[in-house]
Design an enzyme around this catalytic site. Sequence first.
Site, short mmCIF file in Angstrom:
data_model
loop_
_atom_site.label_atom_id
_atom_site.label_comp_id
_atom_site.label_asym_id
_atom_site.label_seq_id
_atom_site.Cartn_x
_atom_site.Cartn_y
_atom_site.Cartn_z
CD GLU A 142 9.91 13.01 11.93
OE1 GLU A 142 10.86 12.50 11.30
OE2 GLU A 142 8.86 12.41 12.18
CB VAL A 195 -5.82 0.40 1.80
CG1 VAL A 195 -4.80 -0.64 1.34
CG2 VAL A 195 -6.93 0.53 0.77
N GLY A 196 -4.66 0.72 4.73
CA GLY A 196 -3.58 0.46 5.67
C GLY A 196 -4.03 -0.34 6.87
N GLY A 249 -4.63 3.28 -1.71
CA GLY A 249 -5.75 3.69 -0.87
C GLY A 249 -5.27 4.49 0.32
N GLY A 307 -4.70 5.35 4.46
CA GLY A 307 -4.25 4.61 5.62
C GLY A 307 -5.38 4.06 6.47
N PRO A 308 -6.38 4.89 6.81
CG PRO A 308 -7.42 6.78 7.70
CD PRO A 308 -6.46 6.35 6.62
CD GLU A 330 12.54 4.78 8.73
OE1 GLU A 330 12.59 5.70 9.58
OE2 GLU A 330 12.35 4.96 7.53
CB CYS A 357 12.62 9.76 8.86
SG CYS A 357 13.48 8.48 7.91
CE LYS A 407 -1.51 2.98 2.81
NZ LYS A 407 -1.63 4.21 1.98
#
Length: 480
Positions: free
Chosen positions: A387, A215-216, A210, A212-213, A254, A288, A179
């Site tokens: 961050e 498909v993830g 898709g 995150g909420p 990660e 990151c 995804k």
Amino acid sequence: MDLATAPPAPLTRRHLHVAGDWVDPSSGDTIPVENPATGETIGEVPAGAPADVDRAVAAARAAFPGWAATDPAERAAHLDRLHTALAARADDIARTVASELGAPLKLATRVQAGLPLIVLRSMVELAARPAAERVVGNSLVVREPVGVVGAITPWNYPLHQVVAKLAPALAAGCTVVLKPSELTPLTAYLLFDAVTEAGLPPGVVNLVPGTGPVVGEALAAHPDVDLVSFTGSTATGRRIAHLAADRIARVALELGGKSANVILADADLPTAVKVGVGNVLVNSGQTCTAWTRMLVHRDRYDEALELAATAVAGYRLGDPFDPATRLGPLVSAAQADRVRGHVDRALADGARLVAGGPAAPLPPRGHFVAPTVLADVHPDSALAQEEVFGPVLAVIPFTDTDEAVAIANNSRYGLAGAVWSADEDAALAVARRLRTGQVDVNGGAFNPLAPFGGYRQSGLGRELGTYGVEEFTEVKAIQR
């Protein structure tokens, strides 16, 4: 405009990639893809649904026994053909990343398209090696592929982050459902065009775009996914870990970083500051591992601030396809607003503006934020702890090495860092004291075979090299 530097035509993809074929999604819902340099829509992709995840996972599960049993040399040959097919698309990949992410074309070519090819080449060589076995007493200890991998990847390096998961998983003998980020999904389609050309067996790799909420979460919670590999924010990583924990599934995470660049008193200051600023600003600060906290000895603090301001002034914002551009936009309006909010709060908290900031001139359209340097940042302040994920550098003074190490380790993150000193042994001693997964000494070069990952809230597990392949394996002891 030269065709080599022209943005791609509007790109719309209508299908998922499941069981070796381009297939229709379960619904007609779509996700628009924006060019962040202009705010214009350049294409769209399907908005996958849980039913699509079910199909893709079933295909990966069906393909797993055959792929796991494939001879390592044959798996390596498949990856080698994928490398060839992907390399042939390098120009298209760079132009697509420049369009959907806003990365300057030079960066998109060298890093966004080039680095994944380096990583994939390293995995071709690792895949060809038989899985390591050890004899421990009367036991034979072997490594076996973990099974079906759910790979959930971020928008900031849309091909590299995919390859860093997909290639070692395949090398280990796993099958994958990917995804990609909904903000930069077009690059994944170029990868799967290469997958098709390379002729990987059906179901070994599958693509479901898709949100995150939807498909993830469906992928992270799926009972037939053996390991979830995720790169992204710590907050999202925490959610994925919870979903996987409910079914006792493994995760590789990660996550975020707030890395310190420790510049000792005897360092080559012009080089350390120039490289440090470049590290913070690469990919518009959307990295990151960025060294977003520059720690400088008090005796050289003012000099370092002048050098940082001069370095930042050389970064021109603008059109990613303009060769003069060194800094592109942020990926979205929401991300740009978030970064500006961090700067405003830091100034309100007492930080001193050295360069950039709210009043700096910006291009007339697009999600741009000026490269910004802030001095006198308190180590406990929000800017030093959170961050930002934008082109913002916090400069913090220290008195001695012990204080520098304490400030560097004063973070819930631990992903990367740097140390500079004319005495390499002294720099190495400081590097050993930093609680972080990766440290560069005096600008040490990136090593695609070295383990990559973090301590504490920067994540779990490691990517790249043999460590990355082992992440996708289980250990079995056979007593004889």
